[in-house]
Write an enzyme that holds these catalytic residues in place. Structure first.
Site, PDB file in Angstrom:
ATOM      1  N   PHE A 141     -32.758 -23.891   9.319  1.00 58.17           N
ATOM      2  CA  PHE A 141     -33.937 -23.296   8.689  1.00 58.17           C
ATOM      3  C   PHE A 141     -35.054 -22.992   9.676  1.00 58.17           C
ATOM      4  CE2 PHE A 141     -35.517 -27.624   8.837  1.00 58.17           C
ATOM      5  CZ  PHE A 141     -36.907 -27.514   8.836  1.00 58.17           C
ATOM      6  N   LYS A 142     -35.043 -23.638  10.812  1.00 60.22           N
ATOM      7  CA  LYS A 142     -36.138 -23.456  11.762  1.00 60.22           C
ATOM      8  C   LYS A 142     -36.031 -22.156  12.556  1.00 60.22           C
ATOM      9  CE  LYS A 142     -36.953 -28.390  11.963  1.00 60.22           C
ATOM     10  NZ  LYS A 142     -36.936 -29.641  12.712  1.00 60.22           N
TER      11      LYS A 142
END
Length: 433
Positions: free
Chosen positions: A106-107
């Site tokens: 997700f980063k």
């Protein structure tokens, strides 16, 4: 827009200063002076918009006063070259799959967005030799390293705890070379984070080098994560299930859930949040007692959440005026042992054939146990299960297909510098550059 420090002892900063400095001079975290509420028409028609269109509207509310519209749109559209689909798992529980970016975590959004925004300011001001320091408990390092890879004028130093990230996670930032250097610290993630923060506060170092951070302490890293929450709402609205939306967030350093809280302040109709913790349950204990007691982190199989003193807790406090009752009204917490995480991952795989990663398993279980009648739950599946290959295969007793992107990283040769957790050693290294 101006940015102030959560410690209230530093001068107001411009967006450029907040992004380039990373941390305020009084050791506080930067916060936007105002959080703009988006118009009703945006939410009324949000299900008709693409992920990129939604993200641009959100980004414009934060960065539009300081970045030309065409530049900001280019940054957003380039950052979001992939989708984050909403997948039904069981009953009224959906997974928002955030692992379709370059490093399958997700980063990627925050890392890519910040790299491009910082690159814009570097070109605008003619800055040279900018040094990005980033501490990682797993996925931050790979997302930031790949986001900044090859960006002219920037060198990234990734600090990670020796033996406490998975092999695939480690390969994603130690095999890149070019403008990426990996520092293998003999300590925990909290030790790595402390080294980064100490470097920012060291006067001698800052005279010698231009330093900034790409952890979620940087506003350009954590704010873009708000995009996910708006897109989750849009997808649920398209299904006619957007009423009483509950978001469960696997929580470590609390940048992701803080971005969601910002989204709610902007008008996003989220009923409530659940902060799903592993045994590093400092925030959970705060919710129960009203007291924040950081402690050394504990190693778990959900290693990206192994944080004993989450930086973004300062932002959560600031957002709610340091009111425990106000925070507790919008956020509940859960905490799970490794055994419970394994049990959840295995049972969901057997019953639904949906494969969770250890962090997503915390988010799913929190909804399974806490979702009320009439509510619809979305948990953030933050990384591809193959990033934790040995752990996941050992739990499900089955083979996990490794995506081609990860296979390519695994072919690379690990290159890192080993270092103690003593700041003197880290400072000496940086001064030698």
């Amino acid at each position: 827009m101006k940015y102030y420090s959560t410690n209230k002892q530093a001068a107001m900063a411009s967006l450029q200063e907040a992004v380039v400095k990373g941390l305020a001079s009084d050791k506080g975290l930067f916060m936007p002076e105002t959080i703009k509420t988006l118009p009703n028409e945006f939410f009324e028609n949000i299900e008709t918009l693409s992920f990129q269109e939604i993200a641009y509207r959100v980004a414009d509310a934060f960065f539009g006063e300081d970045v030309p519209a065409d530049t900001l749109k280019e940054i957003v559209y380039d950052t979001l070259s992939f989708d984050t689909p909403l997948v039904p798992v069981a009953g009224n529980i959906y997974s928002l799959e955030l692992f379709h970016g370059p490093t399958l975590a997700f980063k990627d959004v925050g890392g890519r967005f910040m790299a491009r925004l910082l690159g814009y300011f570097i070109r605008k001001e003619g800055l040279k030799n900018v040094n990005v320091l980033v501490a990682t408990s797993g996925d931050t390092g790979s997302a930031v390293a790949n986001g900044f890879l090859g960006v002219e004028g920037i060198h990234v130093y990734v600090l990670y705890p020796k033996g406490k990230v998975s092999e695939i996670q480690e390969k994603q930032f130690t095999t890149l070379g070019q403008n990426i250097t990996s520092l293998e610290i003999d300590g925990t993630f909290d030790d790595c984070q402390a080294l980064v923060k100490s470097a920012f506060m060291d006067e001698e170092l800052n005279k010698h080098l231009l330093l900034t951070s790409a952890n979620s302490i940087n506003v350009a890293r954590f704010l873009p994560q708000a995009f996910y929450y708006f897109y989750a709402y849009a997808q649920l609205k398209k299904l006619g299930k957007a009423d009483k939306m509950v978001i469960s967030v696997p929580s470590g350093n609390f940048g992701n859930i803080t971005a969601g809280l910002f989204g709610k302040q902007m008008g996003l109709p989220i009923s409530r949040f659940i902060a799903a913790n592993n045994k590093n349950d400092i925030f959970y204990q705060y919710l129960q007692t009203g007291k924040y007691n950081p402690r050394p982190s504990i190693a778990t199989i959900a290693n990206a959440m192994d944080v004993g003193d989450p930086s973004n807790f300062a932002r959560v406090l600031d957002l709610y005026g340091h009111s425990h009752s106000a925070i507790s009204a919008e956020i509940t917490g859960t905490t799970y042992s490794d055994e419970q995480i394994r049990e959840t991952l295995q049972s969901v795989y057997q019953e639904t054939h949906y494969l969770l990663d250890p962090h997503g398993a915390c988010g799913y279980r929190a909804l399974k146990e806490g979702l009320k009648d009439g509510e619809v739950g979305v948990f953030l599946e933050t990384a591809h299960p193959a990033k934790f290959l040995e752990t996941v295969e050992g739990i499900i007793h089955d083979k996990v297909t490794i995506p081609v992107k990860l296979q390519e990283f695994m072919k690379g040769e690990k290159k890192s510098l080993e270092m103690s957790k003593d700041f003197a050693d880290f400072k000496s290294y940086l001064l030698s550059l």
